[in-house]
Enzyme design. Structure first.
Site, PDB file in Angstrom:
ATOM      1  N   GLY A 181      16.736   9.280  -6.958  1.00 23.50           N
ATOM      2  CA  GLY A 181      15.329   9.058  -7.267  1.00 23.50           C
ATOM      3  C   GLY A 181      14.933   7.655  -6.865  1.00 23.50           C
ATOM      4  N   HIS A 443      -9.578  -2.486  12.421  1.00 24.43           N
ATOM      5  CA  HIS A 443      -8.589  -2.498  13.493  1.00 24.43           C
ATOM      6  C   HIS A 443      -8.250  -3.944  13.861  1.00 24.43           C
ATOM      7  CE1 HIS A 443      -6.563  -1.399  17.232  1.00 24.43           C
ATOM      8  NE2 HIS A 443      -7.251  -2.367  17.831  1.00 24.43           N
TER       9      HIS A 443
END
Length: 464
Positions: A181, A443
């Site tokens: 996990g 961007h």
């Protein structure tokens, strides 16, 4: 103990407990916290925070060995394990002190000791502080502890829990992690990046079983490429301890192999701290080691509530914090309080590469009866990821094909533990694919991969 009567007493000063106390104080309720060890609880002192400090160190160690890719060179790169640990402990200490400041700022009484129910509206405190408190409402926030398996009991030397794993005197040359996990994988990632030979054993058929299957498979390939040995569908049939080494007999599909290591980390889950809360004789119900509550965190005992790891999965600090606020606001009668939707709780694993998700996996969405549209976008096609030198990973989005509802998002790659919040907000606001497509993503950023994954689900990806 000059003040003994309160509106709310919180037993446990971890993330859920101290946040519940702060919100109660903000709402004008006279509030006390009973904490037997450290304010901030396991997360702040022995979990979320100090492990991230250690993982930052292993990230730096990894990058130092890649300097040539970026045009740098260095000789005799080394580290001091004791200094790594000291920094991690200092970070935890700083934040624990910060919680103490918040208690004083909000005029919350803090009692150093162990708290337990002592009758309706009563809390007995024993430890550094001894006495009895009265309150109209009691919130149980005692958290959880590591679960142990027969034969894998921690001894603090050869077999570690998360506590010993965070304060090693030296980095072991070899390590076995039992359980894949988030806790197990984070330790596996840390110790591998610090130079240890790491083996992971998982009883289920894949690592990170709570994650989407594609993400799980991608992660396994990435970890194995790093040199981590992984056994799935496997158990530790026997652990032989001797001297400064342990030998694990691993049973996988009837085939047994032996692995000799210096240390073993047991990371097989947690169980709630219910035993010392004075629950006998109350109507508080316990199931599978955790306190049973309703949607508003009420137990079966009037005036008694429970939050956080004590009430079960997902075992996440931010879930506990949210429950603390929700519980207190419901007590105070704040308008518009809604039950927590677990599908909107993001989960993060801070390994390398990072993993994050929110909502339903593709398999879970199909099992729930949804007709789905699924989008993917690889970081290999993302300019920022390439510039960072971290192009491994992908973003996966799952939508309801009929309504456009975002059902789930799953990510593996650079800084995805930060990126996932974008999808978490989208899910909370019930955003559709149309809203996400119209959103302008800056961007060059890693977040553009999130946009492209949405576009890909509808056959409109621009850069892949």
């Amino acid at each position: 103990m000059p003040e003994t009567s309160f509106d709310i007493v919180v037993i446990g000063g971890g993330p859920g407990g101290y946040v519940a106390a702060i919100r109660a104080a903000q709402l004008g309720l006279k509030t006390a916290v009973v904490e037997r060890e450290h304010l901030g609880g396991i997360c702040l002192n022995w979990g979320c925070i100090p492990t991230k400090a250690l993982l930052r160190a292993s990230e730096i160690h990894h990058l130092l060995h890649r300097l040539g890719e970026y045009g740098f060179s260095a000789k005799e790169i080394s580290f001091d394990a004791k200094k790594l640990v000291a920094r991690s402990r200092a970070v935890a200490r700083q934040l624990s002190n910060g919680v103490g400041f918040l208690m004083r700022k909000n005029k919350i009484a803090v009692f150093d000791g162990e708290g337990k129910l002592a009758g309706p509206g009563k809390v007995a405190v024993s430890g550094k502080t001894t006495g009895e408190l009265t309150a109209k409402h009691v919130i149980l926030a005692s958290g959880a502890r590591a679960r142990t398996l027969p034969g894998l009991e921690a001894d603090g030397k050869l077999v570690w829990t998360y506590k010993e794993a965070m304060v090693p005197e030296a980095i072991p040359k070899s390590l076995l992690v039992v359980g894949s996990g988030a806790i197990g994988i984070e330790f596996a990632s840390f110790y591998r990046d610090m130079g240890a030979e790491v083996t992971v054993v998982e009883v289920l058929d894949r690592i990170l079983p709570a994650e989407d299957e594609e993400i799980s498979a991608f992660a396994r390939k990435a970890f194995e490429k790093q040199g981590i040995k992984i056994h799935t569908g496997a158990t530790v049939a026997e652990l032989k301890r001797g001297g400064n080494r342990a030998t694990a007999v691993i049973d996988a599909g009837g085939k047994r192999t032996e692995v000799a290591v210096e240390r073993v980390i047991s990371a097989v889950g947690i169980t709630g701290n219910t035993e010392t809360l004075g629950l006998d004789g109350t109507r508080v119900e316990i199931a599978r080691g955790h306190v049973v509550v309703d949607a508003m965190l009420r137990t079966g005992e009037p005036g008694v509530y429970a939050i956080g790891d004590l009430v079960g999965p997902p075992w996440l600090a931010h879930k506990a914090m949210h429950e603390g606020v929700l519980c207190v606001e419901a007590i105070a009668g704040v308008a518009g309080v809604h039950p927590l939707d677990p599908r909107n709780i993001p989960g993060c694993t801070y390994c390398r590469p990072q993993i994050a998700s929110v909502g339903l996996s593709e398999a879970a969405a199909r099992a729930a009866g949804h007709e789905v549209r699924v989008g993917h976008f690889p970081f290999l096609a993302n300019g920022k990821a390439i510039a960072l030198g971290e192009p491994d990973g992908m973003v996966k989005t799952v939508f309801d094909a009929k309504t456009g509802e975002l059902l789930g998002a799953h990510m593996i790659g650079p800084e995805v533990t930060e990126l996932i919040q974008g999808y978490a907000i989208a899910k909370t606001l019930e955003t559709t694919e149309s809203d996400l497509m119209r959103t302008v993503f800056p961007h060059p950023t890693l977040s553009e991969a999130m946009h492209e994954s949405v576009l890909d689900a509808y056959g409109r990806a621009l850069h892949f």
